[in-house]
Every structure is written in C-alpha cells, then in structure tokens.
Design a protein around this motif. Structure first.
Motif, PDB file in Angstrom:
ATOM      1  N   LEU A  40     -45.872   7.022  20.618  1.00 17.20           N
ATOM      2  CA  LEU A  40     -46.783   8.126  20.900  1.00 17.20           C
ATOM      3  C   LEU A  40     -47.215   8.121  22.365  1.00 17.20           C
ATOM      4  O   LEU A  40     -47.278   9.178  23.003  1.00 17.20           O
ATOM      5  N   GLU A  41     -47.558   6.949  22.882  1.00  8.19           N
ATOM      6  CA  GLU A  41     -47.917   6.788  24.293  1.00  8.19           C
ATOM      7  C   GLU A  41     -47.206   5.540  24.809  1.00  8.19           C
ATOM      8  O   GLU A  41     -47.523   4.425  24.374  1.00  8.19           O
TER       9      GLU A  41
ATOM     10  N   VAL B 231     -48.131   3.504  18.999  1.00  8.08           N
ATOM     11  CA  VAL B 231     -46.960   3.883  18.207  1.00  8.08           C
ATOM     12  C   VAL B 231     -47.345   4.332  16.812  1.00  8.08           C
ATOM     13  O   VAL B 231     -48.455   4.070  16.337  1.00  8.08           O
ATOM     14  N   ARG B 232     -46.402   5.020  16.167  1.00  6.71           N
ATOM     15  CA  ARG B 232     -46.482   5.285  14.734  1.00  6.71           C
ATOM     16  C   ARG B 232     -45.452   4.380  14.073  1.00  6.71           C
ATOM     17  O   ARG B 232     -44.278   4.347  14.475  1.00  6.71           O
ATOM     18  N   ALA B 233     -45.895   3.635  13.057  1.00  8.57           N
ATOM     19  CA  ALA B 233     -45.022   2.654  12.417  1.00  8.57           C
ATOM     20  C   ALA B 233     -45.120   2.754  10.899  1.00  8.57           C
ATOM     21  O   ALA B 233     -46.160   3.121  10.350  1.00  8.57           O
TER      22      ALA B 233
ATOM     23  N   ALA C  34     -41.509  -2.497  19.610  1.00  8.58           N
ATOM     24  CA  ALA C  34     -42.742  -2.004  20.227  1.00  8.58           C
ATOM     25  C   ALA C  34     -43.095  -2.912  21.401  1.00  8.58           C
ATOM     26  O   ALA C  34     -42.907  -4.125  21.332  1.00  8.58           O
ATOM     27  N   VAL C  35     -43.601  -2.319  22.477  1.00  8.91           N
ATOM     28  CA  VAL C  35     -43.902  -3.049  23.711  1.00  8.91           C
ATOM     29  C   VAL C  35     -45.411  -3.111  23.893  1.00  8.91           C
ATOM     30  O   VAL C  35     -46.119  -2.127  23.610  1.00  8.91           O
ATOM     31  N   ILE C  36     -45.906  -4.246  24.357  1.00  3.55           N
ATOM     32  CA  ILE C  36     -47.332  -4.387  24.596  1.00  3.55           C
ATOM     33  C   ILE C  36     -47.817  -3.263  25.517  1.00  3.55           C
ATOM     34  O   ILE C  36     -47.216  -2.977  26.557  1.00  3.55           O
TER      35      ILE C  36
ATOM     36  N   VAL D  12     -51.008   2.713  15.667  1.00  2.56           N
ATOM     37  CA  VAL D  12     -51.591   1.462  16.133  1.00  2.56           C
ATOM     38  C   VAL D  12     -51.280   1.248  17.610  1.00  2.56           C
ATOM     39  O   VAL D  12     -50.227   1.659  18.114  1.00  2.56           O
ATOM     40  N   GLU D  13     -52.213   0.609  18.306  1.00  7.76           N
ATOM     41  CA  GLU D  13     -51.999   0.229  19.702  1.00  7.76           C
ATOM     42  C   GLU D  13     -51.473  -1.213  19.745  1.00  7.76           C
ATOM     43  O   GLU D  13     -52.005  -2.098  19.066  1.00  7.76           O
TER      44      GLU D  13
END
Length: 520
Positions: free
Chosen positions: A70-71, A50-52, A44-46, A19-20
C-alpha cells in the motif's frame, strides 16, 4: 480489520489485514503487529505498509502472504531477478543493499545479546562493522541446479521454490557466473534431442537429477558434474563406448558441446541412486578432462573436486579468513587447531604464520584434498586428521594427557579455530576446548544463533568475548557469517561442563518461543 478475532489470540486462515512493517525476521521476512499480534510476511520490507492474507495462524503470531504494497518503504527496490519472489534463493532482493547490511549487523548483535545473554552496551563496544561487497552480484563460484520436467514433459533446470521441491525454471541466476546459462542450455537441449529423462522424486525413475557447476574465479577453470540416477531403473545406462562407459545417451556428443565452453576443465558424473535430499553421490566418474579444478585463495593453490567444500564467495572469503587470521594474532611460533577444516583453506592460510597447525574434518575426501593441498603449496607444518571434531579432539586430549602423544604442545594450543556447520559446536567439542585452554579462540560462524549459544558456554568456561565482525557472504539472502575472537582470562577449568546441555536446551527454548525454527 479482523480485530474481533483477537480474543482467542489468533486470526482465521485467509483473513486480510493491513499492517505496517516495523521489524525484520531472521530470514529477512517483514514483521508487523496488529494490537500486539505478530505477523511474519515474506517479501515485505521494513517501512512498508501492506495488505496481507493470513496463511498459518498460531497463538501469538501468524505467517501471512503479501498481497499488496500500500505504501512502499524507502528501503524497497525492484528486484533485479524477475522470479525473486518465487525462488527460494534470494529472500531479500527487494531490499536495498545498504539496509540489508544493517539488518545483518543487527541480527548478529541481537542474537549475541538475546540468546548469549551478553550486555548490549559491551557488545556494541567490541563489534566491528560488517564486511559488505562492492558489487554484490555474480559472486557465487558454485551452483547446483535440480533437473525436472514441466507439464509437457520437457526438461527444466532451476531452483526450488521456498520450502518446497517445486522447481522454478531459471535461465540466468544473477548471483551465479554467466557461464551457467550456457552450460544449462547445452545440457537441456541434449536431453531433449536424445530423449534423456529427468529424475522424478515421486517415482524414483529418470536419469538426470542435478547439474553441479563450479568455477575458479582466479584460474577461470570450470567444472560440470551431472548427478545421475544410474543403474537398474535406466535401461539405456551401462553401454560401453570406446574406452569408457556411456552413462548418458549421446554422451560423446554432450562432451563435445560442453568442452567448447571457455574455461571448461572437468566433466564428470556423480552416481546417486538413493531416495534422499542429499544432492551428490559419493561415486564420481570423470568423463573428460581433469578430475578437479584449481583455484587460488590467500596466495595458496587449492584443488577442488565435485565433493570438496570450498566457500562459494571468493571475494568475501578472503575478507572473512583475513579477519580470522588477524584475530588469531600469530607470530610464527604458535600451535593452532582448526576444527571443521574442510579442504584446509583456513588451516593452510594460518600455517604460513604459525608454528604448527592441526586440521580436523569428518569428510575423508576433504582430508585427502587438504593433505594434497599442503604438499602442493610446500607446507610441512600441517597435520590433518579425519573424524568428527567432537570425537577426534577429546581422543587426542586423553592420549596427550596420558603421555601418549608425540606433540605435547598440541595438548594446550595457543589458538583453536572453529568453523562449524549451522548447528554449531558439539557439547563434547566445547568441553574439550575448555580443557585444552588455548590462549585464543577464533570462532567463524554461519549461524549467529548457535554462535551466541556457544559463546555463552565458552565465556562461562573462562573466556572473554573480545571482538565480533559480521561478513556478508551471501548478499540478497538472510544469511550472514561472523568472525569472533575470544581470549582466556581465567586459569580455572570450566565449572560449567554439566551446564552445557542445559544451555543448548535453553537456546532451543528461546527459538521455539520466538516462533522460529532452531537451526540444525
């Protein structure tokens, strides 16, 4: 991935998703959506992708655990503290400070618009920039470290992991003063040497529960207060030595070590034998030095006891209180009420440029401190009352309205200042404020959701929102303080008294619908 579950409106526990992160939650958690289904992901940062892993699934949203970045977002940074993810203290240390300030500014603005129902463009026109810190580290003048034991039975100090009572050992907290580490090492080494037990919440046995450390940033004075489970369950307690009582085995040796810490001024114990989450007990015994430390704020000297409420970030407190004084717009003649006044920090700061100030606080020790602080600073135009603001204010109003009060000016003050706890102002307190019809209300808030709710009530009662300014009192956390100015625009008494509880219920409905917990 996992879209086959969307028909039921939820995912399964342990399901993995990519998810972004497109938004930030109230506590700084990242928020992303998969086909409209919201995921709340701590750490997680805006801007991240990520994979969650799904941890707790609801109908319209889920809480997920960050498994892999991931990015990385351009706003992501390496946390300075190595245990930032485990510790519950700093929720957003992996987000750049500049982005944190924008998040907090937006948080205050959006709550006022969404919960308070104010026009967004109007709020934007009156909202001032957030007051941030030049150096957002080592800013806390107070720390309360829980004491526990590791698997081998050795004593440890640290902070609770988020939403748990599991202690994460911390040797040096980056937002606390450097002396904390030295003091904790002395206490833990003494506990090992003299076989002093740590308190166990499960059994109720053990002696040392917490270590409280306070430092006056201007004075340099340091206080240590050991919170202990003292009494029948501890056979070593109660032995006399010299002129005092031994609360801790080897107490004289411990004092000898602690008094060598530069700035050490006060060493005490707080007795807390209750099975409770409340840290401090009300019974305090000074073991060495003074019962208080002193510090200076806004040119005033304050005495601070182990039980005193005193803002933990002195640098930002000066900015926040300075903004409150500016919004009060005092000329030297005004009558001012300061509700939830603590030890009188705002009250006495305003007394210097007001006619007379009245402070109200529920904690008796804080009121006694406030009175002593007034004497110490030569302030004679301050009156302090002990009790709940929602009780004291209505009682005073009724007596004054009936002619039974010595100061009629206090019945209709020029300014009322409120600095309530996270749950905001009580409905009875708000109702009486509206009856008293001050020209200006200055609202200092530590929770912008309850602030928004109360602003709507006050504006429905004849006031207009004139200025809002957030203040970053707690860098690296999701919390933000605000200072607001309201002005009276109508002589009518509020016709919305009966709606007060309705509006409070609406606040809780909104919070529940968003999947968040209503503060307070």
């Amino acid at each position: 991935m996992g879209k086959e579950k969307l028909g039921s409106g939820r995912f399964q526990k342990d399901e993995m998703l990519e998810v972004e992160i497109t938004d930030i939650g109230n506590d700084g958690e990242g928020i992303g959506k998969v086909d409209g289904y919201a995921l709340f992901i701590k750490d997680a940062v805006i801007g991240d992708r990520v994979r969650a892993k799904i941890m707790k699934s609801k109908k319209n949203y889920a809480y997920a655990h960050l498994e892999e970045v991931l990015e990385p977002s351009p706003f992501r940074q390496q946390a300075r503290c190595p245990i930032a993810r485990q510790c519950g203290g700093c929720q957003i240390q992996n987000m750049t400070y500049e982005r944190q300030l924008k998040f907090k500014q937006d948080k205050v603005r959006n709550n006022i618009v969404r919960i308070g129902g104010f026009d967004g463009e109007y709020v934007d026109s009156i909202m001032e920039p957030i007051m941030g810190m030049d150096d957002p580290w080592r800013y806390r003048n107070k720390a309360q470290y829980p004491i526990g034991a590791d698997r081998e039975g050795n004593p440890v100090a640290g902070f609770y992991a988020g939403r748990t009572h599991s202690i994460i050992p911390v040797s040096d907290c980056r937002i606390g003063v450097v002396e904390n580490e030295m003091i904790l090492e002395i206490v833990l080494e003494h506990m090992r040497q003299f076989h002093v037990s740590a308190y166990n919440e499960g059994t109720g046995h053990g002696l040392v529960r917490h270590v409280l450390i306070r430092k006056g940033f201007e004075s340099g004075q340091i206080m240590v207060c050991l919170v202990i489970n003292y009494g029948k369950r501890n056979p070593n307690s109660g032995r006399d030595f010299g002129k005092g009582r031994e609360y801790i085995p080897g107490q004289e040796r411990l004092i000898e070590k602690l008094e060598k810490v530069p700035g050490m001024t006060s060493i005490s114990v707080s007795i807390n034998n209750e099975n409770t989450n409340v840290i401090m007990g009300t019974e305090i015994h000074t073991l060495w030095g003074e019962p208080v430390i002193r510090d200076t704020l806004n040119g005033l000297e304050f005495e601070i006891s182990p039980l005193s409420f005193y803002q933990v970030n002195p640098a930002q407190t000066k900015k926040l209180y300075g903004q409150a004084i500016k919004y009060a717009d005092l000329s030297g003649k005004e009558t001012v009420w300061d509700l939830y006044c603590g030890i009188g920090t705002i009250t006495l700061s305003m007394a210097k440029t007001a006619g007379h100030v009245y402070g109200v606080e529920i904690i008796p020790e804080a009121i006694e401190d406030a009175k002593e602080n007034a004497k110490r600073n030569g302030i004679e135009n301050a009156t302090f009352m002990c009790g709940k603001a929602e009780v004291v204010l209505p009682e005073f109003y009724e007596k004054a309205a009936g002619g039974d009060a010595s100061d009629k000016d206090a019945l209709h003050p020029d300014v009322i200042v409120v600095d309530p706890p996270r749950k905001g102002c009580d409905s009875k307190c708000l109702e009486t404020m509206l009856k008293m019809q001050p020209e200006r209300i200055v609202y200092v808030s530590c929770d912008s959701a309850t602030l928004a709710r109360d602003l709507r009530i006050l504006c429905d009662g004849g006031y207009k929102l004139k200025a809002v300014r957030p203040c970053d009192m707690f860098p690296w956390s999701g919390h933000v303080e605000s200072c607001v100015r309201l002005e009276r625009v109508s002589n009518r008494k509020a016709d919305s008294y009966v709606k007060l509880n309705v509006k409070m219920e609406e606040y809780y409905r909104i919070k529940d619908a968003e999947g968040g917990e209503a503060d307070g």
